[in-house]
Design a protein around this motif. Structure first.
Motif, PDB file in Angstrom:
ATOM      1  N   PHE A  40       0.701  -0.972  -0.245  1.00  0.00           N
ATOM      2  CA  PHE A  40       0.075   0.253   0.035  1.00  0.00           C
ATOM      3  C   PHE A  40       1.038   0.942  -0.236  1.00  0.00           C
ATOM      4  O   PHE A  40       2.079   0.951   0.150  1.00  0.00           O
ATOM      5  CB  PHE A  40      -1.181   0.238   1.591  1.00  0.00           C
ATOM      6  CG  PHE A  40       0.000   0.244   2.457  1.00  0.00           C
ATOM      7  CD1 PHE A  40       0.344   1.307   2.939  1.00  0.00           C
ATOM      8  CD2 PHE A  40       0.341  -0.797   2.976  1.00  0.00           C
ATOM      9  CE1 PHE A  40       0.667   1.712   3.837  1.00  0.00           C
ATOM     10  CE2 PHE A  40       0.797  -1.210   4.700  1.00  0.00           C
ATOM     11  CZ  PHE A  40       0.984   0.151   5.060  1.00  0.00           C
ATOM     12  N   LEU A  41       0.363   2.255  -0.196  1.00  0.00           N
ATOM     13  CA  LEU A  41       0.801   3.298  -0.365  1.00  0.00           C
ATOM     14  C   LEU A  41       0.575   4.320   0.918  1.00  0.00           C
ATOM     15  O   LEU A  41      -0.646   4.395   1.254  1.00  0.00           O
ATOM     16  CB  LEU A  41       0.574   4.215  -2.006  1.00  0.00           C
ATOM     17  CG  LEU A  41       0.961   5.978  -1.591  1.00  0.00           C
ATOM     18  CD1 LEU A  41       2.846   5.974  -1.678  1.00  0.00           C
ATOM     19  CD2 LEU A  41       1.014   6.478  -2.608  1.00  0.00           C
ATOM     20  N   GLY A  42       1.895   4.334   1.928  1.00  0.00           N
ATOM     21  CA  GLY A  42       1.241   5.503   3.154  1.00  0.00           C
ATOM     22  C   GLY A  42       2.401   6.304   3.203  1.00  0.00           C
ATOM     23  O   GLY A  42       3.401   6.865   2.779  1.00  0.00           O
ATOM     24  N   TRP A  43       1.536   7.973   3.603  1.00  0.00           N
ATOM     25  CA  TRP A  43       2.921   9.352   3.727  1.00  0.00           C
ATOM     26  C   TRP A  43       1.740   9.659   4.650  1.00  0.00           C
ATOM     27  O   TRP A  43       0.919   9.673   5.247  1.00  0.00           O
ATOM     28  CB  TRP A  43       2.764   9.598   2.587  1.00  0.00           C
ATOM     29  CG  TRP A  43       1.798  10.809   1.943  1.00  0.00           C
ATOM     30  CD1 TRP A  43       1.167  11.893   2.207  1.00  0.00           C
ATOM     31  CD2 TRP A  43       1.074   9.814   1.277  1.00  0.00           C
ATOM     32  NE1 TRP A  43       0.201  12.294   1.510  1.00  0.00           N
ATOM     33  CE2 TRP A  43       0.212  11.187   0.767  1.00  0.00           C
ATOM     34  CE3 TRP A  43       0.343   8.768   1.112  1.00  0.00           C
ATOM     35  CZ2 TRP A  43      -1.411  11.218   0.373  1.00  0.00           C
ATOM     36  CZ3 TRP A  43      -0.674   8.806   0.198  1.00  0.00           C
ATOM     37  CH2 TRP A  43      -1.502   9.968  -0.268  1.00  0.00           C
ATOM     38  N   ARG A  44       2.483  10.890   5.684  1.00  0.00           N
ATOM     39  CA  ARG A  44       2.468  11.018   6.720  1.00  0.00           C
ATOM     40  C   ARG A  44       2.373  13.167   6.131  1.00  0.00           C
ATOM     41  O   ARG A  44       2.860  12.958   4.791  1.00  0.00           O
ATOM     42  CB  ARG A  44       3.294  11.596   8.034  1.00  0.00           C
ATOM     43  CG  ARG A  44       3.612  10.504   8.421  1.00  0.00           C
ATOM     44  CD  ARG A  44       4.294  10.117   9.756  1.00  0.00           C
ATOM     45  NE  ARG A  44       4.458  11.066  10.930  1.00  0.00           N
ATOM     46  CZ  ARG A  44       4.524  11.486  11.447  1.00  0.00           C
ATOM     47  NH1 ARG A  44       5.759  10.824  11.966  1.00  0.00           N
ATOM     48  NH2 ARG A  44       4.082  11.792  12.564  1.00  0.00           N
ATOM     49  N   SER A  92       7.694   6.321  19.532  1.00  0.00           N
ATOM     50  CA  SER A  92       6.302   6.913  18.908  1.00  0.00           C
ATOM     51  C   SER A  92       6.557   5.916  17.265  1.00  0.00           C
ATOM     52  O   SER A  92       5.898   6.578  16.896  1.00  0.00           O
ATOM     53  CB  SER A  92       5.952   8.252  18.933  1.00  0.00           C
ATOM     54  OG  SER A  92       6.510   8.731  18.197  1.00  0.00           O
ATOM     55  N   GLY A  93       6.743   4.714  17.542  1.00  0.00           N
ATOM     56  CA  GLY A  93       7.390   4.207  16.447  1.00  0.00           C
ATOM     57  C   GLY A  93       5.856   3.496  15.646  1.00  0.00           C
ATOM     58  O   GLY A  93       5.751   3.477  14.678  1.00  0.00           O
ATOM     59  N   VAL A  94       4.857   3.314  16.680  1.00  0.00           N
ATOM     60  CA  VAL A  94       2.975   3.174  16.603  1.00  0.00           C
ATOM     61  C   VAL A  94       2.672   3.947  16.737  1.00  0.00           C
ATOM     62  O   VAL A  94       2.334   4.396  17.742  1.00  0.00           O
ATOM     63  CB  VAL A  94       3.166   1.182  16.779  1.00  0.00           C
ATOM     64  CG1 VAL A  94       1.776   1.176  17.048  1.00  0.00           C
ATOM     65  CG2 VAL A  94       3.839   0.062  16.152  1.00  0.00           C
ATOM     66  N   LEU A 120       3.978   4.212   8.410  1.00  0.00           N
ATOM     67  CA  LEU A 120       3.434   3.475   7.505  1.00  0.00           C
ATOM     68  C   LEU A 120       4.336   3.090   6.851  1.00  0.00           C
ATOM     69  O   LEU A 120       4.034   2.517   5.364  1.00  0.00           O
ATOM     70  CB  LEU A 120       2.885   4.614   6.592  1.00  0.00           C
ATOM     71  CG  LEU A 120       1.917   5.212   7.306  1.00  0.00           C
ATOM     72  CD1 LEU A 120       0.547   6.330   6.782  1.00  0.00           C
ATOM     73  CD2 LEU A 120       0.351   4.746   8.340  1.00  0.00           C
ATOM     74  N   ALA A 121       5.635   2.333   7.120  1.00  0.00           N
ATOM     75  CA  ALA A 121       6.359   1.680   5.950  1.00  0.00           C
ATOM     76  C   ALA A 121       6.618   0.315   6.498  1.00  0.00           C
ATOM     77  O   ALA A 121       7.429  -0.638   5.519  1.00  0.00           O
ATOM     78  CB  ALA A 121       7.493   1.991   6.576  1.00  0.00           C
ATOM     79  N   CYS A 122       5.619  -0.608   6.925  1.00  0.00           N
ATOM     80  CA  CYS A 122       5.171  -1.786   7.160  1.00  0.00           C
ATOM     81  C   CYS A 122       5.548  -2.380   5.758  1.00  0.00           C
ATOM     82  O   CYS A 122       6.103  -3.732   5.941  1.00  0.00           O
ATOM     83  CB  CYS A 122       3.539  -2.178   7.261  1.00  0.00           C
ATOM     84  SG  CYS A 122       2.549  -0.876   8.399  1.00  0.00           S
TER      85      CYS A 122
END
Length: 164
Positions: A40-44, A92-94, A120-122
């Protein structure tokens, strides 16, 4: 994951208005992403602390989701595990990521949440392409392909709750 264009991403969002989707910031490195390494594509959102986005496949179509998470920092000695990829992170990594549900339930303020890697780098953790600073991934008997399938299934179950 298949490569997506800016237009693909903006039109995929299911839990925000078209105006919000049009204004949200996209990843700066969209043209440089290694799509084969992503489930998936994830970003902050760097301009809005506590806001993130993911885009994934769901029921044969692309689904974009806006997420919120608390900006408070946990102590470095505190450890948490991501519910998607099962990676353990310090501090705070999760974070508990919450997403507004779709349709009327979302307009009424209903949401669902899941503990996820804050960055979000799962996909990269599962594949061993990114290391956890001072954290760890448990040694598993599952193959990388099986871990990828489990991560995808966990994300799919979360996304399904948005529509339910």
């Amino acid at each position: 994951m298949k490569a997506l264009t800016e237009q693909d991403i903006r039109t995929s969002f299911v839990n925000c208005s078209k105006g919000e989707a049009k204004r949200l910031p996209l990843p700066r490195d969209l043209d440089e992403l290694r799509w084969d390494d992503l489930d998936f594509l994830g970003w902050r959102d760097l301009s809005a602390p506590g806001r993130s986005y993911i885009v994934t496949e769901h029921d044969g179509r692309t689904a974009g989701i806006t997420l919120r998470f608390p900006s408070q920092q946990r102590g470095f000695l505190h450890r948490s595990m991501c519910s998607l990829c099962l990676t353990t992170h310090p501090g705070s990594g999760v974070s508990l990521m919450t997403a507004r549900k779709t349709g009327q339930p979302g307009r009424e303020g209903n949401s669902v949440g899941l503990y996820m890697c804050t960055d979000l780098a799962c996909s990269l953790y599962v594949r061993g392409k990114k290391a956890v600073p001072s954290g760890a991934r448990f040694k598993e008997s599952l193959t990388v392909e099986e871990q990828i399938a489990r991560t995808s299934a966990n994300l799919s179950a979360f996304v399904a709750k948005l529509f339910g």
